[in-house]
Every structure is written in C-alpha cells, then in structure tokens.
Design a protein around this motif. Structure first.
Motif, PDB file in Angstrom:
ATOM      1  N   ALA A  21       0.807  -1.211   0.104  1.00  0.00           N
ATOM      2  CA  ALA A  21       0.174  -0.020   0.115  1.00  0.00           C
ATOM      3  C   ALA A  21       0.923   1.353  -0.052  1.00  0.00           C
ATOM      4  O   ALA A  21       0.553   2.245  -0.702  1.00  0.00           O
ATOM      5  CB  ALA A  21      -0.831  -0.037   1.207  1.00  0.00           C
ATOM      6  N   GLY A  22       2.005   1.117   0.846  1.00  0.00           N
ATOM      7  CA  GLY A  22       2.752   2.132   0.838  1.00  0.00           C
ATOM      8  C   GLY A  22       3.516   2.469  -0.539  1.00  0.00           C
ATOM      9  O   GLY A  22       3.734   3.615  -0.991  1.00  0.00           O
ATOM     10  N   ALA A  23       4.070   1.493  -1.298  1.00  0.00           N
ATOM     11  CA  ALA A  23       4.554   1.473  -2.566  1.00  0.00           C
ATOM     12  C   ALA A  23       3.571   2.078  -3.670  1.00  0.00           C
ATOM     13  O   ALA A  23       3.960   2.767  -4.317  1.00  0.00           O
ATOM     14  CB  ALA A  23       5.096   0.193  -2.899  1.00  0.00           C
ATOM     15  N   VAL A  24       2.448   1.672  -3.452  1.00  0.00           N
ATOM     16  CA  VAL A  24       1.231   2.234  -4.318  1.00  0.00           C
ATOM     17  C   VAL A  24       0.991   3.821  -4.037  1.00  0.00           C
ATOM     18  O   VAL A  24       0.900   4.446  -5.283  1.00  0.00           O
ATOM     19  CB  VAL A  24      -0.068   1.410  -4.260  1.00  0.00           C
ATOM     20  N   ALA A  25       0.781   4.148  -3.029  1.00  0.00           N
ATOM     21  CA  ALA A  25       0.763   5.371  -2.569  1.00  0.00           C
ATOM     22  C   ALA A  25       1.909   6.459  -3.222  1.00  0.00           C
ATOM     23  O   ALA A  25       1.827   7.451  -3.731  1.00  0.00           O
ATOM     24  CB  ALA A  25       0.647   5.898  -0.973  1.00  0.00           C
ATOM     25  N   VAL A  26       3.164   5.933  -3.071  1.00  0.00           N
ATOM     26  CA  VAL A  26       4.427   6.560  -3.444  1.00  0.00           C
ATOM     27  C   VAL A  26       4.431   6.453  -4.925  1.00  0.00           C
ATOM     28  O   VAL A  26       4.613   7.547  -5.531  1.00  0.00           O
ATOM     29  CB  VAL A  26       5.697   6.122  -2.844  1.00  0.00           C
ATOM     30  N   SER A  27       4.084   5.476  -5.532  1.00  0.00           N
ATOM     31  CA  SER A  27       3.697   5.268  -7.215  1.00  0.00           C
ATOM     32  C   SER A  27       2.830   6.291  -7.603  1.00  0.00           C
ATOM     33  O   SER A  27       3.226   6.998  -8.705  1.00  0.00           O
ATOM     34  CB  SER A  27       3.790   4.085  -7.355  1.00  0.00           C
ATOM     35  N   LEU A  28       1.770   6.560  -7.100  1.00  0.00           N
ATOM     36  CA  LEU A  28       0.770   7.587  -7.603  1.00  0.00           C
ATOM     37  C   LEU A  28       1.274   9.075  -7.302  1.00  0.00           C
ATOM     38  O   LEU A  28       0.934   9.687  -8.391  1.00  0.00           O
ATOM     39  CB  LEU A  28      -0.305   7.413  -6.523  1.00  0.00           C
ATOM     40  N   ARG A  29       2.099   9.146  -6.541  1.00  0.00           N
ATOM     41  CA  ARG A  29       2.779  10.556  -6.520  1.00  0.00           C
ATOM     42  C   ARG A  29       3.776  10.828  -7.461  1.00  0.00           C
ATOM     43  O   ARG A  29       3.824  11.821  -8.366  1.00  0.00           O
ATOM     44  CB  ARG A  29       3.263  11.039  -5.264  1.00  0.00           C
ATOM     45  N   GLY A  30       4.677   9.592  -7.726  1.00  0.00           N
ATOM     46  CA  GLY A  30       5.747   9.651  -8.934  1.00  0.00           C
ATOM     47  C   GLY A  30       5.044   9.871 -10.146  1.00  0.00           C
ATOM     48  O   GLY A  30       5.640  10.213 -11.112  1.00  0.00           O
ATOM     49  N   ALA A  31       4.065   8.882 -10.253  1.00  0.00           N
ATOM     50  CA  ALA A  31       3.337   8.834 -11.718  1.00  0.00           C
ATOM     51  C   ALA A  31       2.935  10.223 -12.185  1.00  0.00           C
ATOM     52  O   ALA A  31       2.751  10.258 -13.396  1.00  0.00           O
ATOM     53  CB  ALA A  31       2.075   7.777 -11.484  1.00  0.00           C
ATOM     54  N   ARG A  32       2.602  11.031 -11.376  1.00  0.00           N
ATOM     55  CA  ARG A  32       1.925  12.187 -11.667  1.00  0.00           C
ATOM     56  C   ARG A  32       3.327  13.097 -12.569  1.00  0.00           C
ATOM     57  O   ARG A  32       2.912  13.717 -13.453  1.00  0.00           O
ATOM     58  CB  ARG A  32       1.706  13.250 -10.526  1.00  0.00           C
ATOM     59  N   ARG A  33       4.417  12.755 -12.338  1.00  0.00           N
ATOM     60  CA  ARG A  33       5.660  13.325 -12.977  1.00  0.00           C
ATOM     61  C   ARG A  33       5.849  12.588 -14.194  1.00  0.00           C
ATOM     62  O   ARG A  33       6.251  13.022 -15.143  1.00  0.00           O
ATOM     63  CB  ARG A  33       6.851  13.296 -12.212  1.00  0.00           C
ATOM     64  N   GLU A  34       5.573  11.194 -14.405  1.00  0.00           N
ATOM     65  CA  GLU A  34       5.599  10.592 -15.598  1.00  0.00           C
ATOM     66  C   GLU A  34       4.355  10.645 -16.573  1.00  0.00           C
ATOM     67  O   GLU A  34       4.752  10.635 -17.896  1.00  0.00           O
ATOM     68  CB  GLU A  34       5.755   9.183 -15.125  1.00  0.00           C
ATOM     69  N   LEU A  35       3.124  10.728 -15.939  1.00  0.00           N
ATOM     70  CA  LEU A  35       2.006  10.784 -16.921  1.00  0.00           C
ATOM     71  C   LEU A  35       1.757  12.142 -17.723  1.00  0.00           C
ATOM     72  O   LEU A  35       1.818  13.090 -17.105  1.00  0.00           O
ATOM     73  CB  LEU A  35       0.929  10.566 -16.136  1.00  0.00           C
ATOM     74  N   ASP A  36       1.697  12.076 -19.107  1.00  0.00           N
ATOM     75  CA  ASP A  36       1.565  13.025 -19.811  1.00  0.00           C
ATOM     76  C   ASP A  36       0.618  12.739 -21.119  1.00  0.00           C
ATOM     77  O   ASP A  36       0.088  11.545 -21.044  1.00  0.00           O
ATOM     78  CB  ASP A  36       2.974  13.693 -20.417  1.00  0.00           C
ATOM     79  N   GLU A  37       0.644  13.404 -21.978  1.00  0.00           N
ATOM     80  CA  GLU A  37      -0.461  13.248 -22.952  1.00  0.00           C
ATOM     81  C   GLU A  37      -0.264  11.965 -23.741  1.00  0.00           C
ATOM     82  O   GLU A  37      -1.004  11.206 -24.436  1.00  0.00           O
ATOM     83  CB  GLU A  37      -0.531  14.587 -24.142  1.00  0.00           C
ATOM     84  N   ARG A  38       1.187  11.554 -23.843  1.00  0.00           N
ATOM     85  CA  ARG A  38       1.547  10.439 -24.198  1.00  0.00           C
ATOM     86  C   ARG A  38       1.563   9.198 -23.317  1.00  0.00           C
ATOM     87  O   ARG A  38       1.118   8.072 -23.753  1.00  0.00           O
ATOM     88  CB  ARG A  38       2.829  10.429 -25.030  1.00  0.00           C
TER      89      ARG A  38
END
Length: 362
Positions: A21-38
C-alpha cells in the motif's frame, strides 16, 4: 508466480500488504511526474497488455511453464512509478475477477511481482544505458537484460518472505535453489517478450518508450564546416495525437487477440511457483484456504455456464482485457488530471489565482 492464500502466514501477509500500500501511494505521487499526453493513455493499455500476455503460459521445462510478470515491460514503456501501478491494477483484477492469486496475499503479490520486478528491471536498464552507446539497439539490449534479471529477483523476494512467514517447514535453501533455478528459465521468456515489445514500439514511436526519452542524439546541422545542435524550430515536430491513437488501437487489438484467442493454446503445466510448491511441499496447507472469489463467474479464466471451453476462455480473456484497460485508464487519467491541477495552481492559473489576475488587469 501468483502467490495463493496459505503460503505465507497472516502477520507477514499483513506486513507485505502495508508495504505494498505504501509503494502504491508513493507510486501514485511519482506517476504524476511521468504521466503526460503520451503516457497516460498508454499506461492503461500496458496494464491490459500485461494481463493478456500473462494468460499465455509457455513451457520452460518438463512439466513446468512460465508466464510474463510484466514489471520490466511496464517500467520501460511508461516509467517505474507508473509501472508499479500497472502491475498492481493487473493483480487486483486477477484476484477479484478470476480468483488468481490470494486476496490475503495481494500485498505479497504486489510486492514480489510488481515492486521488486519494476525496481530491479529499472536499475539494470538505466545502468546499462549509462554505459552502452546512445543508440536504439542499446534500449532493446538493456530491456532484455533488465527483464531477465527481474524474474529471479522476484523469486528470491518470495523466498525471503517465505523464510520469515512460510506456513510449512521446508528448508529455505531448497526453496531458494528451486525458485531461482526455474525462474531463470522463465526469465529468458520474459526477456524475449519484453525486448520484442519494446523494440516494436521503439521502431514505430520511440517517444512512447519512457526509457528511451532523451537517448537519441539531437539533430545536427553543419555550419561553417562544424556540426552544431539544430535550433528547436528545425527539429522534427512531435508525433500527432492521431498517431498515438493508432498505436493505442493496435495495442488493444493485439491484447484482445492474445487473451481472446491465443490464450486457449497456452501451456496447461503448472507455473514455476506452483511446480516448486508441489515438489517441495510449500502448498501443504493451501487447501485449507478457499479463495474469496472462487465462485466468481470468471474464476479460473473461464466464463461460468459456457460449455465450450474455447469460447469460455476467450470470453474471459476479452472481459479481463476490457476491465483492466478501463480501470487502469481511469486511474491514470485521474492522476494526470491532478498533475494538471497542481501545475495550474503553481503557475497561478488556477481558478482563484486566475480571478485575481483578471481583476488586477482590469
């Protein structure tokens, strides 16, 4: 390598669940920097593709099969943070809809199949790219190596959890030798699938391979006999959104064909964990645990009350791909929207800041 209920005791399963659960929570925050229109639309597709390919067990030894874990592929296509989320979505869909992998062991599976594979593959991949020539072939080679190493690493991680919380008394050394040995063979299949997929996307749309961004040398122009970097206006424009849609549609159709048709011909032999568990006695207490969704209409990757096996498996696969791409895409677009909102607030273009700006201008 889906760990069922009963292999790992409750305290360690709970601890693994908290860590996951901690890894998923951290990944959600990190994914915001990776996710773009592509990346945002591709991430849901990657989850669906991993789901589809995991249905394709391939033989690796006498009486043993293996299947893609997918962490390496996800990390290289959409980034490590988003990759953890992709595998977590796949495992959640498999556990709830198809009774594949225990629900009390969901944290174990996310940790072993998601977090460990993604981190291991990403580190190997980035490490090799740092020393290999900056060409596209290096991406494929690094992808192969990262995927190859990630599978036995996952097997070793399971063994570590078993050493602490195993429900049977089997020498850990025997478990480690058996698990790593068979998963080295499975890793070869994982590496081949990962390298082929990354290479195919790289050939068509290199900008959609997260791990390859910034790898290619900038466009050079010869000025007064010397090569200099081309100005931004002279560089090729990014591919259009329509082209992205074409790649997305092609990937979705491929996933549907693999899950809906090819999966019927997958190996019926037990996978690496199942084989080791049966041979070593790890599964001695597993029969005491009935899966919470064992009565699901899609349990064991077949549609209940559909007598034709080919049709039953195919329909289950298509439903699984559809559910995974829908849930995954929803999660990733939501994360992307939060990033846009945060960026707007930071730039002073949010609703409140925008109104203040307009008032000042007037």
């Amino acid at each position: 390598m889906h760990v069922p209920d009963g292999f790992i005791d409750a305290p360690v399963s709970v601890a693994a669940g908290v860590a996951a659960a901690g890894a998923v929570a951290v990944s959600l925050r990190g994914a915001r920097r990776e996710l773009d229109e592509r990346t945002a639309p591709l991430a849901g597709l990657v989850a669906a593709f991993v789901f589809a390919v995991q249905m394709l067990n391939f033989p690796v030894a006498a009486g043993t099969s293996g299947h893609l874990l997918g962490g390496a592929l996800a990390a290289m296509l959409v980034g490590p943070w988003t990759g953890v989320l992709c595998i977590s979505v796949v495992l959640l869909m498999q556990g709830i809809l198809f009774a594949d992998g225990g629900l009390t062991a969901l944290g174990v599976n996310i940790t072993v199949m998601g977090v460990v594979t993604v981190i291991t593959a990403h580190l190997v991949f980035r490490g090799l790219l740092a020393v290999l020539p900056k060409v596209r072939t290096s991406v494929t080679v690094a992808a192969f190596a990262g995927a190859l190493v990630s599978v036995p690493a996952s097997a070793a991680a399971f063994t570590a959890l078993y050493a602490v919380g195993g429900t049977t008394d089997v020498p850990v050394g025997k478990v480690l030798t058996a698990m790593v040995g068979v998963h080295l063979l499975i890793g070869l299949g994982e590496a081949a699938i990962t390298a082929a997929t990354v290479g195919a996307v790289l050939a068509v749309r290199p900008d959609l391979v997260h791990g390859a961004r910034g790898l290619l040398a900038p466009l050079k122009l010869r000025v007064d006999g010397e090569l200099v970097d081309a100005p931004a206006a002279a560089r090729p424009a990014p591919a259009s959104t329509g082209s992205t849609r074409k790649v997305w549609a092609t990937g979705l159709v491929t996933a549907l064909v693999l899950a809906g048709f090819v999966s019927f011909y997958a190996s019926a032999s037990p996978d690496g964990l199942e084989k080791v568990a049966a041979d070593q006695g790890i599964d001695a207490k597993a029969d005491q645990y009935e899966h919470a969704t064992a009565d699901s209409p899609l349990a064991d990757y077949g549609v209940k009350d559909v007598d034709d096996e080919r049709l039953s498996v195919g329909l289950a696969g298509v439903i699984g791909v559809g559910a995974t791409v829908a849930v995954g895409t929803g999660i990733f677009w939501a994360a992307r929207s939060r990033r846009r909102a945060a960026d707007a607030d930071a730039d002073g273009t949010g609703s409140g800041n925008g109104a203040a700006t307009e008032a000042t201008a007037v």
